[in-house]
Design a protein around this motif. Sequence first.
Motif, PDB file in Angstrom:
ATOM      1  N   ILE A  14     -19.390  58.793 118.145  1.00 30.77           N
ATOM      2  CA  ILE A  14     -18.874  59.108 116.805  1.00 30.77           C
ATOM      3  C   ILE A  14     -17.766  58.135 116.435  1.00 30.77           C
ATOM      4  CG2 ILE A  14     -17.643  60.862 115.464  1.00 30.77           C
ATOM      5  CD1 ILE A  14     -19.242  62.968 116.982  1.00 30.77           C
ATOM      6  N   LYS A  15     -16.897  57.824 117.389  1.00 28.23           N
ATOM      7  CA  LYS A  15     -15.841  56.848 117.110  1.00 28.23           C
ATOM      8  C   LYS A  15     -16.448  55.487 116.771  1.00 28.23           C
ATOM      9  CE  LYS A  15     -11.616  55.172 116.981  1.00 28.23           C
ATOM     10  NZ  LYS A  15     -11.914  53.925 116.286  1.00 28.23           N
ATOM     11  N   GLN A  16     -17.482  55.107 117.488  1.00 29.62           N
ATOM     12  CA  GLN A  16     -18.134  53.829 117.205  1.00 29.62           C
ATOM     13  C   GLN A  16     -18.746  53.811 115.807  1.00 29.62           C
ATOM     14  OE1 GLN A  16     -20.568  53.930 120.847  1.00 29.62           O
ATOM     15  NE2 GLN A  16     -19.739  51.910 121.339  1.00 29.62           N
ATOM     16  N   LYS A  17     -19.322  54.923 115.409  1.00 28.83           N
ATOM     17  CA  LYS A  17     -19.973  54.990 114.098  1.00 28.83           C
ATOM     18  C   LYS A  17     -18.971  54.787 112.962  1.00 28.83           C
ATOM     19  CE  LYS A  17     -22.679  58.020 111.071  1.00 28.83           C
ATOM     20  NZ  LYS A  17     -23.439  59.294 110.961  1.00 28.83           N
ATOM     21  N   TYR A  18     -17.792  55.388 113.079  1.00 28.06           N
ATOM     22  CA  TYR A  18     -16.824  55.340 111.974  1.00 28.06           C
ATOM     23  C   TYR A  18     -15.761  54.261 112.168  1.00 28.06           C
ATOM     24  CZ  TYR A  18     -19.162  59.540 110.464  1.00 28.06           C
ATOM     25  OH  TYR A  18     -20.129  60.430 110.049  1.00 28.06           O
ATOM     26  N   LEU A  42     -11.393  55.691 111.358  1.00 27.45           N
ATOM     27  CA  LEU A  42     -11.070  56.941 112.041  1.00 27.45           C
ATOM     28  C   LEU A  42     -10.351  56.631 113.342  1.00 27.45           C
ATOM     29  CD1 LEU A  42     -11.413  60.065 112.342  1.00 27.45           C
ATOM     30  CD2 LEU A  42     -13.609  59.583 113.463  1.00 27.45           C
ATOM     31  N   SER A  43      -9.131  57.097 113.487  1.00 27.01           N
ATOM     32  CA  SER A  43      -8.387  56.855 114.723  1.00 27.01           C
ATOM     33  C   SER A  43      -8.859  57.814 115.811  1.00 27.01           C
ATOM     34  CB  SER A  43      -6.887  57.046 114.486  1.00 27.01           C
ATOM     35  OG  SER A  43      -6.578  58.416 114.242  1.00 27.01           O
ATOM     36  N   TRP A  44      -8.661  57.410 117.040  1.00 26.33           N
ATOM     37  CA  TRP A  44      -8.942  58.296 118.165  1.00 26.33           C
ATOM     38  C   TRP A  44      -8.077  59.553 118.068  1.00 26.33           C
ATOM     39  CZ3 TRP A  44     -12.587  59.246 121.453  1.00 26.33           C
ATOM     40  CH2 TRP A  44     -13.427  58.218 121.914  1.00 26.33           C
ATOM     41  N   ALA A  45      -6.827  59.375 117.686  1.00 24.73           N
ATOM     42  CA  ALA A  45      -5.913  60.515 117.625  1.00 24.73           C
ATOM     43  C   ALA A  45      -6.412  61.555 116.626  1.00 24.73           C
ATOM     44  CB  ALA A  45      -4.518  60.032 117.241  1.00 24.73           C
ATOM     45  N   ASP A  46      -6.839  61.106 115.450  1.00 21.76           N
ATOM     46  CA  ASP A  46      -7.388  62.049 114.468  1.00 21.76           C
ATOM     47  C   ASP A  46      -8.699  62.656 114.947  1.00 21.76           C
ATOM     48  OD1 ASP A  46      -5.419  62.041 112.541  1.00 21.76           O
ATOM     49  OD2 ASP A  46      -6.351  60.492 111.307  1.00 21.76           O
ATOM     50  N   LEU A  47      -9.540  61.846 115.556  1.00 19.32           N
ATOM     51  CA  LEU A  47     -10.840  62.341 116.008  1.00 19.32           C
ATOM     52  C   LEU A  47     -10.682  63.440 117.051  1.00 19.32           C
ATOM     53  CD1 LEU A  47     -13.906  62.270 116.176  1.00 19.32           C
ATOM     54  CD2 LEU A  47     -13.726  60.291 117.718  1.00 19.32           C
ATOM     55  N   ASP A  87     -12.088  55.642 102.607  1.00 16.36           N
ATOM     56  CA  ASP A  87     -13.532  55.384 102.620  1.00 16.36           C
ATOM     57  C   ASP A  87     -14.260  56.189 103.685  1.00 16.36           C
ATOM     58  OD1 ASP A  87     -13.326  53.495 100.568  1.00 16.36           O
ATOM     59  OD2 ASP A  87     -12.861  51.886 101.972  1.00 16.36           O
ATOM     60  N   LEU A  88     -13.536  57.045 104.390  1.00 14.92           N
ATOM     61  CA  LEU A  88     -14.160  57.852 105.432  1.00 14.92           C
ATOM     62  C   LEU A  88     -14.967  58.989 104.816  1.00 14.92           C
ATOM     63  CD1 LEU A  88     -14.370  58.535 108.500  1.00 14.92           C
ATOM     64  CD2 LEU A  88     -12.341  59.980 108.182  1.00 14.92           C
ATOM     65  N   ASP A  89     -16.211  59.107 105.215  1.00 21.82           N
ATOM     66  CA  ASP A  89     -17.073  60.194 104.752  1.00 21.82           C
ATOM     67  C   ASP A  89     -16.794  61.411 105.634  1.00 21.82           C
ATOM     68  OD1 ASP A  89     -19.095  61.970 104.061  1.00 21.82           O
ATOM     69  OD2 ASP A  89     -20.593  60.390 103.797  1.00 21.82           O
ATOM     70  N   ILE A  90     -15.875  62.239 105.202  1.00 22.60           N
ATOM     71  CA  ILE A  90     -15.426  63.351 106.037  1.00 22.60           C
ATOM     72  C   ILE A  90     -16.532  64.379 106.227  1.00 22.60           C
ATOM     73  CG2 ILE A  90     -13.761  65.252 106.172  1.00 22.60           C
ATOM     74  CD1 ILE A  90     -11.752  63.450 104.762  1.00 22.60           C
ATOM     75  N   ALA A  91     -17.328  64.618 105.211  1.00 19.47           N
ATOM     76  CA  ALA A  91     -18.427  65.575 105.350  1.00 19.47           C
ATOM     77  C   ALA A  91     -19.428  65.115 106.394  1.00 19.47           C
ATOM     78  CB  ALA A  91     -19.116  65.769 103.997  1.00 19.47           C
ATOM     79  N   ALA A  92     -19.767  63.834 106.379  1.00 17.95           N
ATOM     80  CA  ALA A  92     -20.692  63.301 107.380  1.00 17.95           C
ATOM     81  C   ALA A  92     -20.076  63.351 108.772  1.00 17.95           C
ATOM     82  CB  ALA A  92     -21.074  61.868 107.015  1.00 17.95           C
ATOM     83  N   LEU A  93     -18.793  63.039 108.856  1.00 13.55           N
ATOM     84  CA  LEU A  93     -18.098  63.097 110.143  1.00 13.55           C
ATOM     85  C   LEU A  93     -18.149  64.502 110.722  1.00 13.55           C
ATOM     86  CD1 LEU A  93     -16.156  62.129 112.376  1.00 13.55           C
ATOM     87  CD2 LEU A  93     -14.271  62.465 110.746  1.00 13.55           C
ATOM     88  N   LYS A  94     -17.880  65.501 109.906  1.00 15.39           N
ATOM     89  CA  LYS A  94     -17.919  66.880 110.391  1.00 15.39           C
ATOM     90  C   LYS A  94     -19.332  67.279 110.812  1.00 15.39           C
ATOM     91  CE  LYS A  94     -13.934  68.819 107.945  1.00 15.39           C
ATOM     92  NZ  LYS A  94     -13.480  69.854 106.997  1.00 15.39           N
ATOM     93  N   ALA A  95     -20.321  66.827 110.080  1.00 15.41           N
ATOM     94  CA  ALA A  95     -21.707  67.132 110.460  1.00 15.41           C
ATOM     95  C   ALA A  95     -22.039  66.508 111.808  1.00 15.41           C
ATOM     96  CB  ALA A  95     -22.663  66.628 109.379  1.00 15.41           C
TER      97      ALA A  95
END
Length: 768
Positions: free
Chosen positions: A145-149, A153-158, A64-72
């Motif tokens: 960003i971590k708070q938003k997702y 989204l793990s810290w390790a991936d972020l 369910d992670l919006d990867i495009a939004a995360l990258k933006a």
Amino acid sequence: MKDHDGATQGACPFRGTRIGGAIGSEPQLDHWWPNRLKVELLHQNPVQANPLGPDYDYAEAIKDLDIAALKADLRALLHSSKDWWPSDYGYYGPQMVRMAWHSAGTYRIADGRGGSAEGMQRFAPINSWWDNGNTDKSRRLLLPIKQKYGAKLSWADLMMLAGTLALEDMGLPIQGFAFGRVDAWEADRATYWGPEGWNGKRPSEVGQGPLEGHPNQMVTRDLRWEGDVRSDHYDLEAPLANANQALIYVDPEGPNGNGNAQDSARDIRETFARMAMNDEETVALIAGGHAFGKSHGMVSADEIGPAPEGAPIQAQGLGWQNPEGLGFAQYTMTNGIEGSWTPDPTMWDNSYLENLFKYEWKQETSPAGAVQWTPEDPDAPKTPDAHVEGQMNPLMMMTSDLALKVDPEYRKICERFLADFDYFTDCFSKAWHKLIHRDLGPTSRWLGPEIGGTFIWQDPTPEAEYPPISEADIAELKKTCLTTGLPLRELIATAWASASTYRDTDKRGGANGARIRLAPQKDWAVNNPAQLSRVLSALEQVKSDFDAKGAAKVSMADLIVLAGCAAVEAAAKAAGHDICVPFVAGRTDASDEWTDAETFDWLLPVVDGFRNYRHPGIRYQVPAEQLFLDQAAKLALTAPEWTALAGGLRALDQNYDGSETGIFTQRKGQLTNDYFRVLVSMDYAWHPQDGEEMFDIRPRAGEGASYTASRCDLVFGSNSELRQLAEYYAADDGEAYLVRDFVKAWHKVMMLDRFDVAKERRRAMALC
């Protein structure tokens, strides 16, 4: 008014009383008994520490992670600047690359520990290593960003994505990016980071005065290095990979800050090799990484405040407070070296290598007192100041940079990169991909739409070209394996040798792929090559006969495990226990072409307590039982699982060389609890042979069988926690419990690398 015992109602019951002894303030067990075996290390990161609970599935959540939004959002952050920590050049890209690099760069191939997979840079000791100065600021920048997702989204991936996206944003083509790193929720207490005390001091120096700033002022290298850097005998203690405590790789000023580039090259080659990088990958990572950003060294190290773990409570986890000027921006202090390597520190180009080789470099001292280098030519290009508009500064090189120029092999690689920038670009991109994914395991664990290609360092196995064997096939093959004429102990030994190579630290090894058929594993002494060859030859014939019957096919990887399961069932039945050992088909067979034989040699155990093996060519600085505990940890075993497997394998006669050591039974080869009954019995006395590595166990009354034992045997009776388990299995009703627990633990080990199978099925006993 007073209550019945005279205390004033409503008043503090501790009024006028001195309060002390809060939990955690008392001397710990390690203080009183520093050499005790820390069995609790098998139970790190428990479910109680994880607020997400035992049923949380990161692989499902990330769908369910919006990867495009995360990258933006990440790109917007990269191009911003915060007042509390201004970005160099108005851009956070290089800072995020460093954070990701220093998280992934803790990986070491000797035991698979370190790396990016659990986000351990958030915890001590790594969060407070001197070389990680100000990475705490990078993670705080990512916090919104971590708070938003949230839990998607793990810290390790972020952290890894932030660094990778920054490289792409600065012009480097990337190989892709895999999600799938699951965060730890507590500090790692199992990894051995070296013999030094906290912050690099010798253990005897801890508490003797203030800590000094530079790691080389804290302690010399002699605690982890043997021999001189310029001698033929020059070795770094295993399994360590970093040159000094609190560094990621090497001292950028040269060994002990000596400013000698050739000495630095020797350190670089040793440490990067131990981090699974060859010479070309090493040069690519150094030259590629130093194409970006700058180093910071504007303030003397001894003026900088304590690291995060030592910072005052009001610092709220931020360390290295700087008292000079603003404390950041143009006053920033990190590793003590000041300046940038290139004229354009936020753009991917080849100017780092061009300038390194075009100019001669003279040694100078940074404002913080560190050794660094500047061009001798006054007309050499300048680099813009990261914060003072219009100011231009001389280029900088570190001693570790000059190492690439003076070392003959590194120089050849640099010259090729200079001649072919596209080739350099590809090498750096692939080396970065390997760096941040090295401990993530096979592709079946990787998540997301952009995981990239397949590389040999992933230990790939082919996709199955046929459906898994059926339950009827499994039953037929079990019977066939037991009629080959091979002893049960040899079938069990082959399955165990195949599966027990697994390391949960970096998800390498295991039974899938059947690499026990291939070099180097087929030739390891611990695998008894002559016996192994005999078993594999017989099983190859079983496979050939079965495959010739029809459409169903069986892999050698499946057949090796299945034969071991059938043998365990037969051994249990001989002891009076009618059991079924579960088996899940679906493994495939790897080939030599997809096996990195050189790096697989690092999976060779130096001590294998399950098979009473000690590598004869390695010196040990810790007792064998400590390395046995480490082996159990890498197999992700709990203390009961460790104990049940050890006792069960002894009963099944599983010493690698067929010796009698630890075989405390007259019913050898049967799955009994005899091992534990002898071990805990007061009818026996224990006598060391020469030294305290091997022991004789003799009846006190002088009658009855005598035995021999190793330290890996006696630890289950000497350690207070393990002894409780041994006594449990030694009870009159303990044999049934042992058989039950042994089978569960056996199945777990056989399935440790089956990431292609759902968790529920990996754990299931339903097939029986």
